[in-house]
Enzyme design. Structure first.
Site, PDB file in Angstrom:
ATOM      1  N   SER A   1       1.224  -0.729   0.277  1.00 42.64           N
ATOM      2  CA  SER A   1      -0.128  -0.057  -0.036  1.00 42.64           C
ATOM      3  C   SER A   1       1.154   0.898   0.156  1.00 42.64           C
ATOM      4  CB  SER A   1      -1.152   0.412   0.791  1.00 42.64           C
ATOM      5  OG  SER A   1      -0.425  -0.124   2.401  1.00 42.64           O
TER       6      SER A   1
ATOM      7  N   ASP B   1      -0.428   6.373  10.395  1.00 43.46           N
ATOM      8  CA  ASP B   1      -1.255   5.287  11.605  1.00 43.46           C
ATOM      9  C   ASP B   1       0.351   4.520  11.180  1.00 43.46           C
ATOM     10  OD1 ASP B   1      -0.080   4.613   9.299  1.00 43.46           O
ATOM     11  OD2 ASP B   1      -2.287   3.294   9.018  1.00 43.46           O
TER      12      ASP B   1
ATOM     13  N   HIS C   1       1.769   3.880   7.108  1.00 50.73           N
ATOM     14  CA  HIS C   1       1.426   4.797   6.298  1.00 50.73           C
ATOM     15  C   HIS C   1       2.185   6.163   6.005  1.00 50.73           C
ATOM     16  CE1 HIS C   1      -1.387   1.333   5.813  1.00 50.73           C
ATOM     17  NE2 HIS C   1      -1.371   1.434   4.803  1.00 50.73           N
TER      18      HIS C   1
END
Lengths: 267, 267
Positions: free
Chosen positions: A65, A242, A245
């Site tokens: 991601s 978080d 990310h």
């Protein structure tokens, strides 16, 4: 007469390149203020990125991601397409490379997919890597290998991660013998989803990634060391809300460090 | 005893700042290769951006589609939000500023809206500028003022553009007397939608923007000169496919030039 085999010469050349890279990584992150750090990165990238990035290069960013970063997968076949590159470090690197190396005819792609672990890269490697024939391949993978184990969605170990990663790089170097590889250190910041349960296990994953880079003589980008230095200037959440990310600031810093490292690496 | 009024002192300080800026702009774009250019930009930005960008600054980018760049308007109230900043030059500047000035507590916003002409900025200025109380305000506006006239959707002239622009800047300096203004030169590249019909009229719009910057003692970013230099290295379509909207490469170069100019400007 040179008694070394071609393979040995290649290894030696790669080893020297790797040594240079490690030294540059240390210089970039140790004992320098962030502003001084990025200044030296800039000077380096302006002067030397041409040693690693060459005319006609196909540059591919691969990972999870952090590399995906909201990219439009329907456009992933288009090189240098802003929507195909997401809004993370790959885009910031692309914006700088394409501006500075306008005469190089570079083609830049991203194929990061959210949630991927190293074995999932392997599953889509033919289509999402080998078929593109990258001449520069940058990989950032590993945080899900531990995260999904911690949250009960995967039954992984650091040994599996390293074994899978070695197999992936071996396959890549076999299929693309001329590829210049950039392995990026997985990183976390101690905030958000990242708590004490991650440690010291996460450090073993990082060490495994570094071992793979060393053993396969690739360039290695020390993102964890970079963020460990960065949290002296602003709190972890400034760099990654978080803990996993990156924010704009975190991704911007990653782009600078990637440039610095690649600029010091021998091709 | 100083016989100058406070207003005169402010003007003089602003004039000196502007002179520095103009010199830097020239140095950045004239007679240097692009790589040398960006190298000098990097050095400058690393060393001096702190003179213009200060701790606690609220930085606002304003303009048309080039600034809008696909931003998520539902998130525009969030500072430093990647989706709120679009994927253009404002994002690349933000990624660099937030990485390098991590201790500065910067808040960065974009409020560019596609299709806007200068009078349309004025219509939404209370909400989309003054209410945010920016301490640094960067504006790029003008290409639609001529484009929409050429395509019959607006009945504008360069005189109207300059008059409206002057009124907007006067109002801004009156309402935000401490704001540091960065006016960006409108630019086009001769490809795509940009044909001979644009000239020499477009040059008059550029000149008007520069006059406004000079007369109001703001920093001025010479984007047209930058692109005129850039097309010596890669064709116009490499920098802006339709001649108006920058590619990743074009936006990346804009970010570097913005930094260079702002780094040389006196606050």
């Amino acid at each position: 007469m040179d008694v070394h085999s071609a393979g040995e010469r290649t290894s030696r050349r790669r080893f020297l390149g790797n040594t240079m890279t490690a030294a540059a990584g240390l210089a970039a992150v140790s004992g320098l203020s962030l502003s001084g750090c990025s200044e030296s990165m800039r000077r380096a990238s302006g002067q030397k990125s041409s040693q690693f990035i060459r005319s006609g290069d196909v540059v591919l960013f691969q990972g999870d991601s952090i590399t995906d970063a909201g990219r439009d997968r329907n456009r992933e076949g288009n090189a240098n397409d802003v929507r195909a590159l997401g809004t993370g470090y790959a885009l910031y690197i692309a914006s700088q490379l394409l501006a500075e190396r306008a005469d190089a005819g570079l083609k830049i792609y991203s194929r990061g997919i959210s949630g991927n672990k190293v074995f999932q890269l392997a599953e889509r490697w033919d289509k999402d890597c080998l078929a593109l024939k990258p001449s520069v391949l940058s990989i950032l993978i590993g945080v899900n290998d531990i995260w999904h184990t911690l949250n009960g969605n995967y039954n992984g170990t650091v040994e599996v991660y390293e074994k899978d990663y070695r197999a992936l790089i071996e396959r890549t170097q076999r299929e693309l013998p001329e590829v210049r590889l950039v392995l990026c250190e997985p990183f976390v910041l101690r905030t958000g989803a990242v708590n004490d349960k991650w440690f010291p296990e996460f450090d073993r994953y990082r060490a495994a990634a570094r071992r793979v880079a060393t053993d396969f003589h690739t360039t290695f980008v020390p993102f964890q060391a970079m963020f460990d230095e960065a949290v002296k200037t602003a709190p972890p959440g400034y760099w990654a809300g978080d803990g996993v990310h990156p924010t704009i600031a975190g991704a911007g810093l990653m782009a600078q460090t990637w440039f610095s490292t690649v600029s010091h690496a021998k091709a």
